[in-house]
Design a protein around this motif. Structure first.
Motif, PDB file in Angstrom:
ATOM      1  N   ILE A   1      -6.915 -19.631   4.427  1.00 27.99           N
ATOM      2  CA  ILE A   1      -5.907 -19.098   3.556  1.00 27.99           C
ATOM      3  C   ILE A   1      -6.165 -19.125   2.117  1.00 27.99           C
ATOM      4  CG2 ILE A   1      -3.502 -19.311   3.030  1.00 27.99           C
ATOM      5  CD1 ILE A   1      -2.967 -20.168   5.771  1.00 27.99           C
ATOM      6  N   GLY A   2      -6.869 -20.345   2.004  1.00 26.82           N
ATOM      7  CA  GLY A   2      -6.644 -20.429   0.100  1.00 26.82           C
ATOM      8  C   GLY A   2      -7.999 -19.668  -0.324  1.00 26.82           C
ATOM      9  N   GLN A   3      -8.986 -19.083   0.477  1.00 25.11           N
ATOM     10  CA  GLN A   3     -10.156 -18.449   0.167  1.00 25.11           C
ATOM     11  C   GLN A   3      -9.828 -16.790   0.198  1.00 25.11           C
ATOM     12  OE1 GLN A   3     -13.248 -19.941   2.496  1.00 25.11           O
ATOM     13  NE2 GLN A   3     -14.065 -21.184   0.722  1.00 25.11           N
ATOM     14  N   ASP A   4      -9.503 -16.338   1.330  1.00 20.30           N
ATOM     15  CA  ASP A   4      -9.342 -14.859   1.225  1.00 20.30           C
ATOM     16  C   ASP A   4      -8.016 -14.237   2.038  1.00 20.30           C
ATOM     17  OD1 ASP A   4      -9.556 -15.997   3.823  1.00 20.30           O
ATOM     18  OD2 ASP A   4     -10.903 -14.451   4.705  1.00 20.30           O
ATOM     19  N   TRP A   5      -7.079 -15.146   1.411  1.00 15.83           N
ATOM     20  CA  TRP A   5      -5.796 -14.701   1.757  1.00 15.83           C
ATOM     21  C   TRP A   5      -5.463 -13.274   1.502  1.00 15.83           C
ATOM     22  CZ3 TRP A   5      -1.845 -13.576  -1.756  1.00 15.83           C
ATOM     23  CH2 TRP A   5      -2.033 -14.116  -3.143  1.00 15.83           C
ATOM     24  N   GLU A   6      -6.144 -12.926   0.174  1.00 19.22           N
ATOM     25  CA  GLU A   6      -5.442 -11.641  -0.239  1.00 19.22           C
ATOM     26  C   GLU A   6      -5.948 -10.414   0.798  1.00 19.22           C
ATOM     27  OE1 GLU A   6      -5.904 -10.317  -4.253  1.00 19.22           O
ATOM     28  OE2 GLU A   6      -5.916 -12.309  -4.946  1.00 19.22           O
ATOM     29  N   LEU A   7      -7.191 -10.729   1.346  1.00 17.25           N
ATOM     30  CA  LEU A   7      -7.755  -9.861   2.222  1.00 17.25           C
ATOM     31  C   LEU A   7      -6.683  -9.847   3.432  1.00 17.25           C
ATOM     32  CD1 LEU A   7     -10.218  -7.583   2.512  1.00 17.25           C
ATOM     33  CD2 LEU A   7     -11.305  -9.531   3.483  1.00 17.25           C
TER      34      LEU A   7
ATOM     35  N   ASN B   1      -4.749  -6.960   5.226  1.00 18.26           N
ATOM     36  CA  ASN B   1      -4.909  -6.389   6.766  1.00 18.26           C
ATOM     37  C   ASN B   1      -3.552  -6.538   7.555  1.00 18.26           C
ATOM     38  OD1 ASN B   1      -7.526  -5.905   5.995  1.00 18.26           O
ATOM     39  ND2 ASN B   1      -8.284  -7.811   6.848  1.00 18.26           N
ATOM     40  N   LEU B   2      -2.846  -7.741   7.467  1.00 14.64           N
ATOM     41  CA  LEU B   2      -1.553  -8.049   8.016  1.00 14.64           C
ATOM     42  C   LEU B   2      -0.710  -7.051   7.732  1.00 14.64           C
ATOM     43  CD1 LEU B   2      -1.485 -11.802   7.862  1.00 14.64           C
ATOM     44  CD2 LEU B   2      -1.744 -10.551  10.095  1.00 14.64           C
ATOM     45  N   MET B   3      -0.556  -6.667   6.431  1.00 16.14           N
ATOM     46  CA  MET B   3       0.479  -5.795   5.955  1.00 16.14           C
ATOM     47  C   MET B   3       0.011  -4.380   6.536  1.00 16.14           C
ATOM     48  SD  MET B   3       1.135  -6.013   1.807  1.00 16.14           S
ATOM     49  CE  MET B   3      -0.056  -4.956   1.614  1.00 16.14           C
ATOM     50  N   GLN B   4      -1.089  -3.709   6.497  1.00 18.52           N
ATOM     51  CA  GLN B   4      -1.586  -2.660   6.908  1.00 18.52           C
ATOM     52  C   GLN B   4      -1.165  -2.538   8.510  1.00 18.52           C
ATOM     53  OE1 GLN B   4      -5.393  -2.259   5.420  1.00 18.52           O
ATOM     54  NE2 GLN B   4      -4.747  -0.629   4.034  1.00 18.52           N
ATOM     55  N   LYS B   5      -1.344  -3.587   9.042  1.00 16.46           N
ATOM     56  CA  LYS B   5      -1.183  -3.666  10.468  1.00 16.46           C
ATOM     57  C   LYS B   5       0.111  -3.655  10.860  1.00 16.46           C
ATOM     58  CE  LYS B   5      -2.271  -6.715  14.401  1.00 16.46           C
ATOM     59  NZ  LYS B   5      -2.414  -8.029  14.703  1.00 16.46           N
ATOM     60  N   HIS B   6       0.930  -4.307  10.314  1.00 18.38           N
ATOM     61  CA  HIS B   6       2.198  -4.570  10.638  1.00 18.38           C
ATOM     62  C   HIS B   6       3.128  -3.596   9.943  1.00 18.38           C
ATOM     63  CE1 HIS B   6       2.303  -7.940  13.341  1.00 18.38           C
ATOM     64  NE2 HIS B   6       1.193  -8.310  12.720  1.00 18.38           N
ATOM     65  N   PHE B   7       2.981  -3.522   8.644  1.00 21.78           N
ATOM     66  CA  PHE B   7       4.054  -2.556   7.889  1.00 21.78           C
ATOM     67  C   PHE B   7       3.450  -1.276   7.512  1.00 21.78           C
ATOM     68  CE2 PHE B   7       4.972  -7.021   7.236  1.00 21.78           C
ATOM     69  CZ  PHE B   7       6.268  -7.130   7.957  1.00 21.78           C
TER      70      PHE B   7
ATOM     71  N   GLN C   1       8.053 -12.716   4.670  1.00 18.77           N
ATOM     72  CA  GLN C   1       7.635 -12.246   6.033  1.00 18.77           C
ATOM     73  C   GLN C   1       6.084 -12.516   6.240  1.00 18.77           C
ATOM     74  OE1 GLN C   1       9.391  -8.604   5.948  1.00 18.77           O
ATOM     75  NE2 GLN C   1      11.380  -8.919   6.482  1.00 18.77           N
ATOM     76  N   ILE C   2       5.557 -12.351   5.057  1.00 22.94           N
ATOM     77  CA  ILE C   2       4.019 -12.292   5.150  1.00 22.94           C
ATOM     78  C   ILE C   2       3.603 -13.883   5.442  1.00 22.94           C
ATOM     79  CG2 ILE C   2       1.756 -12.224   3.641  1.00 22.94           C
ATOM     80  CD1 ILE C   2       2.352  -9.722   4.705  1.00 22.94           C
TER      81      ILE C   2
ATOM     82  N   LEU D   1      11.009  -3.575  21.102  1.00 26.62           N
ATOM     83  CA  LEU D   1      10.734  -2.140  20.581  1.00 26.62           C
ATOM     84  C   LEU D   1       9.108  -2.035  20.660  1.00 26.62           C
ATOM     85  CD1 LEU D   1      13.299  -1.701  17.846  1.00 26.62           C
ATOM     86  CD2 LEU D   1      13.462  -0.630  20.220  1.00 26.62           C
ATOM     87  N   PRO D   2       8.373  -1.023  20.818  1.00 30.79           N
ATOM     88  CA  PRO D   2       7.166  -0.856  20.794  1.00 30.79           C
ATOM     89  C   PRO D   2       6.570  -1.021  19.377  1.00 30.79           C
ATOM     90  CG  PRO D   2       8.230   1.381  20.861  1.00 30.79           C
ATOM     91  CD  PRO D   2       9.328   0.407  20.948  1.00 30.79           C
ATOM     92  N   VAL D   3       5.324  -1.531  19.185  1.00 29.44           N
ATOM     93  CA  VAL D   3       4.940  -1.968  18.033  1.00 29.44           C
ATOM     94  C   VAL D   3       4.153  -0.657  17.535  1.00 29.44           C
ATOM     95  CG1 VAL D   3       3.222  -3.071  16.980  1.00 29.44           C
ATOM     96  CG2 VAL D   3       4.192  -4.127  18.842  1.00 29.44           C
ATOM     97  N   LYS D   4       4.700  -0.276  16.240  1.00 27.68           N
ATOM     98  CA  LYS D   4       3.950   0.698  15.166  1.00 27.68           C
ATOM     99  C   LYS D   4       3.089   0.481  14.590  1.00 27.68           C
ATOM    100  CE  LYS D   4       8.118   3.461  15.602  1.00 27.68           C
ATOM    101  NZ  LYS D   4       9.425   3.809  14.699  1.00 27.68           N
ATOM    102  N   ALA D   5       3.346  -0.107  14.402  1.00 28.96           N
ATOM    103  CA  ALA D   5       1.981  -0.388  13.430  1.00 28.96           C
ATOM    104  C   ALA D   5       2.187  -1.921  12.871  1.00 28.96           C
ATOM    105  CB  ALA D   5       2.135   0.694  12.489  1.00 28.96           C
TER     106      ALA D   5
END
Ligand SMILES: Nc1ncnc2c1ncn2[C@@H]1O[C@H](COP(=O)(O)OP(=O)(O)OP(=O)(O)O)[C@@H](O)[C@H]1O
Ligand SMILES: [Mg+2]
Length: 855
Positions: A104-110, A114-120, A157-158, A444-448
């Motif tokens: 987490i401390g190393q590449d957390w931004e990446l 990814n998480l943000m793109q995938k979920h939101f 949330q992140i 509910l279905p996952v949209k993304a």
């Protein structure tokens, strides 16, 4: 997602029962969605996991001792991982398996990206969000002060997605928890809420065993669940406690909730001292969009936030909101007809076919019993608008059921202000909507820093290059929220709009929960066009395309106003925030149980709000932003009514000011002698002064009280007068001179005195009949005398030697040679000290003459 997918919670539960670890399960679900088979395949086939596990050794565990996650000795630039509680009781292999969290401390931004793109579906973090997450990664407490709609929720949330641990969010409103859980479900994030409104008794147990990634909880329930939460911390791990709408903790804020003041319990129970086996504190993240500097300090103290707390501040300026203030009685049908005509046109152009639409069956609307509680007969009553509505041709029969229900209740129950006031609409507990948690848990279905540095520079607002471009944009027909002060107005206005063909509904905390739930849903689905609400439909409601926020009646504070206006234009497009208020009435506090101290504070806030509305010469956005202690970085917003229409013409009110000040001085001094003898006489009121001015000065005889009220406010702002009655005030009622005022009296007063008239002064000047109730007495109009005010004081004038002598005896510190306008100063806080005692004989004489005049 394939057809075999199940909801997130079920998938997690099944995988957990299969024996997988939570962190692994969460990663798998994040990667492949809530499908048990795919998740199993992902876990078994992902050889990278094992390599990662092998690449770290147990030596990576942080040093024991300081209780906080510090920097790794091997890599000082890399924040050390937040050690999971469970790590401490793990075997070596467990620790290895956990090691992906080391990253987490190393590449957390990446990873966040990814998480943000995938979920939101967002491409990048906003800069303030990045800073907040950096504070989380560094295991710091964080105070987030960011504009409404800026994206604070993502900050807490992140961490749940990033760590696989639970994030506990303390939230004041069920409608807010409802809103957020619904959204998270759409984004495939498991969440639930806990509180007395949670009807499913199994949810609490499931939450405490770690089945939900994000737990929304009201403060009372949090206090009750401290022990189970400690259990949760040792089982799955708690990444963060987020306190949303944290201004509720401060009694200096606009929305004080006593139960929020118990949140120091978090620090007391989740720190090294209490959980001896643990090595860290669970960080706190406190978030709000409306905190003055005083409130921020209060938050820090009340939560016992650490000295290393990072403060992240964004500008409070919302460049796409177009503020304006309009005069309206806001009380009856003719006001509705006038003020909502444009709104009705916007929506009825679309809804041509179906004029009346009862979207929500009226029977859903009212609780079966006690729609409104009965009230004391002696209580003041609000204007009952229902009569007006019945007489109106617009009110047809199709809406009779709800209308009749409302009307009969309104009639029969004798609505008291006390019961209807907004403070009752604060949802004190979560028992306001009976939405089952399961609905939001993925079906509910996952949209993304410095130690609390309040001077941190805010992130500048993302302002469009050319505001005029934005201004020229047409305002789309998106949804509208109308905020009204009382519950009966929610019903009256929504009925009126429905009968005019608009799809509108009422929302207040006393309506049936099933109804409120449906309003919420239909509003989010764009089925409803207008919601007429009390403050119950306020904080945190996040609907991107709200185009209009209408306040119909004075809000109780600028914080509340800013908060509610912040529901508009969250998609960044142009939106209108219109405040309709009665300029001819000074607003009053809605009744509530308040301490004396709280009443004073509430009155001050109401006064600030009143001044915002009355000021016709200052950019609205600038006033709002500066109210929160921010330096406005632009000259003005170019969009509010003041910027568009320009300020009113400057007026030289030298004569009026002189008359006012002199009348006040005479009254004040005359009265002083009388009051010394009789404690029951009150200080001279503004009304009395105006009466005297109008009687005395022909030129001023045609100005009404409203005009003088505005002037009194300006004089108070300039420090010439202050409130004489010892009580907090919204509008000055018993003016008395300040030291600067006395200096003004001593000056010749020949210099022009330019002011921008206030909105009530302008209104008064517009009126064709320029007089108030004073004229009814038959006094004054024929009296054209404009003799010096000094005549009222014996035979002298204000600049005569005897008067000066009297002043210097009573106010020895007044320098009669100072002209206050050459070196303007204000002394708003100073009190007038009366040092020299008048001659006893003179007092007696004056008292006798005053009393004989009265007879
Ligand atoms: N990084 C981002 N990129 C684009 N949109 C974002 C980003 N972060 C959040 N948003 C969007 O901003 C909107 C507002 O978010 P959110 O509800 O968290 O606001 P808020 O700051 O909590 O406002 P309030 O003070 O009114 O509660 C949401 O609809 C969200 O989707
Ligand atoms: Mg929010």
């Amino acid at each position: 997602m394939d057809g075999s997918s199940v909801n997130c919670d079920q998938a997690i539960a099944e995988l957990f029962e299969m024996g997988f670890r939570f962190s692994r399960i969460i990663e798998a679900i994040n990667a492949v969605g809530p499908s048990v088979d795919d998740a199993v395949e992902y876990i078994f086939n992902d050889s990278r996991n094992d390599e990662m596990a092998e690449s770290h050794s147990s030596d990576d565990l942080p040093e024991k001792g300081n209780g906080k996650r510090g920097l790794s000795s091997s890599n000082p630039s890399r924040p050390m991982k937040q050690l999971k509680l469970v790590d401490l009781s793990k075997t070596k292999s467990d620790v290895k398996a956990n090691s992906e969290e080391e990253d987490i401390g190393q590449d957390w931004e990446l990873r966040v990206k990814n998480l943000m793109q995938k979920h939101f579906g967002f491409s990048a973090l906003k800069s303030f969000q990045k800073e907040v997450l950096a504070a989380f990664i560094a295991h710091q407490d964080c105070l987030v002060l960011a504009a409404t709609g800026s994206g604070k929720s993502l900050c807490f949330q992140i961490p749940a997605l990033l760590t696989g641990k639970v994030v506990v969010v303390i939230s004041p409103l069920i409608s807010l928890m409802h809103d957020q859980c619904m959204k998270l479900a759409k984004h495939g994030v498991s969440s639930c809420y806990l509180g007395s409104g949670q009807k499913d008794p199994t949810v609490e147990g499931k939450a405490m065993s770690g089945m939900y990634g994000i737990i929304y909880i009201c403060p009372e329930t949090l206090v009750r669940l401290i022990k189970p939460l400690q259990g949760l911390a040792t089982k799955r791990g708690i990444a963060l406690f987020a306190i949303d709408e944290v201004h509720c903790i401060s009694k200096w804020g606009h929305d004080f909730r006593p139960e929020y003041s118990r949140l120091s319990i978090l620090r007391e129970n989740f720190r090294t001292k209490k959980l001896k086996c643990l090595k860290y504190d669970i960080p706190l993240m406190a978030l709000t969009a409306t905190a003055t500097i005083q409130v921020r300090e209060d938050i820090r103290k009340s939560l016992h936030m650490s000295g290393e707390t990072r403060t992240v501040l964004t500008s409070f300026f919302r460049p796409n909101l177009r503020f304006s203030v309009k005069n309206s009685k806001t009380r009856n049908l003719s006001s509705y007809n006038k003020d909502f005509r444009e709104l009705i046109n916007v929506y009825t152009r679309k809804n041509t076919s179906d004029v009346r639409q009862d979207l929500i069956p009226p029977e859903l609307m009212y609780p079966s019993d006690n729609f409104y509680s009965s009230s004391d007969d002696s209580s003041p009553e609000l204007v009952d608008v229902s009569d007006d509505i019945e007489d109106d041709p617009l009110c047809g029969s199709s809406n009779r059921v709800s209308f009749q229900t409302a009307k009969s209740v309104l009639k029969e129950r004798k609505l008291s202000v006390e019961f209807l006031e907004d403070e009752c609409d604060l949802l004190k507990d979560v028992d306001d909507l009976d939405v089952s948690c399961a609905e939001f848990s993925g079906q509910l279905p996952v949209k993304a820093n410095d130690d609390f540095d309040f001077s941190v520079q805010p992130y500048p607002p993302e302002r469009p290059n050319k505001t005029t471009e934005l201004f020229d944009e047409p305002l789309g027909p998106g949804p509208t929220i109308i905020y009204v002060p009382t519950r009966n107005e929610t019903i009256a206005i929504s009925d009126f709009l429905r009968n005019s063909g608009v799809r509108a509904a009422a929302y207040n905390a006393k309506l049936r929960k099933s109804y409120l739930r449906q309003v919420h849903k239909e509003f989010h689905e764009n089925t409803l066009e207008v919601v007429v609400a009390t403050i119950a439909f306020g904080m945190g409601i996040d609907k991107s395309n709200v185009r209009r926020i209408i306040h119909y009646g004075w809000p109780q504070s600028l914080e509340a106003y800013h908060q509610e206006a912040g529901r508009a234009g969250r998609d960044g497009k142009l939106a209108d925030c219109v405040l309709y208020a009665d300029f001819s009435r000074v607003p009053t506090l809605l009744p509530s149980q308040r301490s004396e101290e709280h009443t004073k504070q509430a009155t001050r806030m109401l006064s600030d709000c009143f001044r915002y509305g009355m000021n016709a010469s200052r950019c609205r956005a600038k006033t709002l932003v500066q109210y929160f202690g921010e330096k406005f970085s632009y000259e003005n917003c170019h969009m509010c009514d003041v910027c568009i229409n320009g300020p009113p013409e400057l007026q030289d009110v030298k004569d009026e000011v002189k008359n006012f000040m002199e009348a006040m001085a005479v009254e004040y001094m005359n009265d002083y002698w009388v009051r010394r003898e009789s404690r029951y006489l009150k200080k001279p009121s503004l009304k009395l002064l105006v009466f005297r001015i109008r009687r005395k000065v022909q030129n001023n005889a045609a100005t009404d009280l409203l005009w003088w009220q505005g002037l009194a406010r300006l004089l108070e702002d300039k420090g010439l007068i202050r409130e004489g009655a010892e009580m907090p005030h919204v509008q000055i009622s018993c003016p008395e001179p300040t030291r600067l005022g006395l200096e003004f009296l001593q000056s010749k007063g020949e210099e022009p005195f330019y002011v921008y008239p206030e909105a009530d002064m302008l209104l008064s000047m517009e009126r064709s009949k320029l007089y108030s109730s004073f004229s009814g007495r038959g006094e004054g109009w024929a009296d054209s005398s404009s003799a010096g005010w000094g005549e009222e004081w014996g035979d002298s004038s204000f600049r005569s030697e005897p008067f000066k002598e009297m002043l210097s005896r009573r106010y020895p510190w007044v320098n009669p040679f100072v002209n206050p306008f050459k070196s303007p100063r204000t002394y708003p806080g100073r009190s007038i000290s009366i040092r020299a005692k008048p001659e006893p004989q003179t007092v007696r004489e004056r008292l006798n003459s005053k009393l004989s005049k009265k007879k």
